[in-house]
Design an enzyme around this catalytic site. Structure first.
Site: not given
Ligand SMILES: NC(=O)c1ccc[n+]([C@@H]2O[C@H](COP(=O)([O-])OP(=O)(O)OC[C@H]3O[C@@H](n4cnc5c(N)ncnc54)[C@H](OP(=O)(O)O)[C@@H]3O)[C@@H](O)[C@H]2O)c1
Length: 280
Positions: A62, A98
């Site tokens: 992305k 998004d």
């Molecule tokens: N519904 C939809 O259309 C949609 C769209 C996009 C994403 N999503 C969902 O949103 C979620 C995040 O996606 P993303 O693309 O933003 O991923 P990302 O960029 O990898 O970000 C992950 C986030 O989760 C935090 N995190 C991960 N493990 C953690 C833990 N054990 N304890 C506390 N915080 C934790 C990370 O914190 P740190 O910064 O500290 O690592 C970061 O803030 C996923 O579940 C994805 O499936 C859904």
């Protein structure tokens, strides 16, 4: 059309878009392409000679795709991430749907965020779009992240494009400030991956003990359909929404950008609901 990511095998986008295509008059097919991180440049430029109308992008492309595009929409450039690329006569434009997906999910839910106080858990890729949408309308947005530096950077980025927005950042360790923010907030959005399948039994990212029953709690996760956070919110009387509406509405917006046509939202819901149950 298609999806470029690594991995792409578990994505619901192909089934969702192909369901919308099947009930339209359009002659398209949506294909997942597994593209290694360093290959995104040649892969995205190949849309032009291959005559592909556009692609979605997911992890890890992305942000990496930005230098390979000819144009970037205002919203994608404010957020610093592209999830949709359209190929118009050999010109590649990056968009981020998004935010529109999240907004349209709230509209479908008949919920107004304007003037409300919000908390966003997480500061990753998805959080950037959510904070951008909420910051434009809410009375305040507090971003809480495990790595506080990332929350601060996100707040500063959004503040540069929306200087009038009231934004704060915290770490999950700032227990007292987090408690104060929770007491005040009417909207809580989890954008962390905590609680996502197969780790469905881990503790919710925050304790909802003090949440008001008027609140709306949204989890961007859609597998499982009800995360532990959503279950706890529901048991406390709060309204809840999982990630499926946002998934469908961001996909619908990409579909409009590529084809100029309105997709069948109900077919898209039907396809992702069936597939989401099947993958568990
Ligand atoms: N519904 C939809 O259309 C949609 C769209 C996009 C994403 N999503 C969902 O949103 C979620 C995040 O996606 P993303 O693309 O933003 O991923 P990302 O960029 O990898 O970000 C992950 C986030 O989760 C935090 N995190 C991960 N493990 C953690 C833990 N054990 N304890 C506390 N915080 C934790 C990370 O914190 P740190 O910064 O500290 O690592 C970061 O803030 C996923 O579940 C994805 O499936 C859904």
């Amino acid at each position: 059309m298609g999806l470029m990511g690594f991995p792409v095998e578990h994505s619901l986008s192909p089934v969702m878009h192909n369901a919308a295509i099947a009930v339209s008059d359009l002659q398209y097919i949506y294909i997942p392409y597994s593209v290694l991180p360093d290959d995104i440049g040649p892969a995205i430029r190949s849309l032009i000679p291959l005559g592909i109308v556009g692609v979605n992008l997911t992890i890890p492309h992305k942000e990496r795709v930005l230098p390979f595009l000819d144009e970037i929409s205002l919203e994608a450039s404010a957020i610093g991430a592209v999830n949709t690329v359209v190929n118009r006569h050999g010109m590649l434009t990056g968009h981020n749907t998004d935010g529109v997906g999240f907004r349209n999910a709230l509209i479908e839910f008949d919920y107004q965020v304007s003037g409300k106080h919000a908390i966003v858990l997480g500061a990753g890729g998805a959080a950037r779009s959510i904070v951008y949408v909420l910051a434009a309308e809410c009375a305040s947005v507090t971003v809480v992240n495990r790595s506080p530096e990332r929350a601060r950077e996100l707040v500063e980025t959004i503040h540069r494009v929306l200087p009038g927005a009231v934004l704060n950042w915290l770490s999950f360790e700032d227990v007292d400030k987090l408690r104060e923010a929770l007491i005040r907030s009417e909207v809580v959005v989890n954008t962390t991956s905590v609680g996502m399948y197969p780790h469905v039994d881990v503790d919710a990212p925050i304790n909802l003990e003090i949440i008001s029953s008027d609140s709306l709690v949204i989890d961007l996760i859609y597998n499982p359909v009800e995360t532990r956070l959503l279950r706890e919110a529901r048991l406390r009387g709060a309204k809840t929404m999982n990630g499926l509406p946002m998934l469908v509405h961001q996909g619908a917006e990409s579909f409009r950008i590529w084809t100029g046509c309105e997709p069948s939202i109900s077919e898209m819901y039907h396809a992702v609901r069936s597939a989401n149950f099947a993958i568990k």
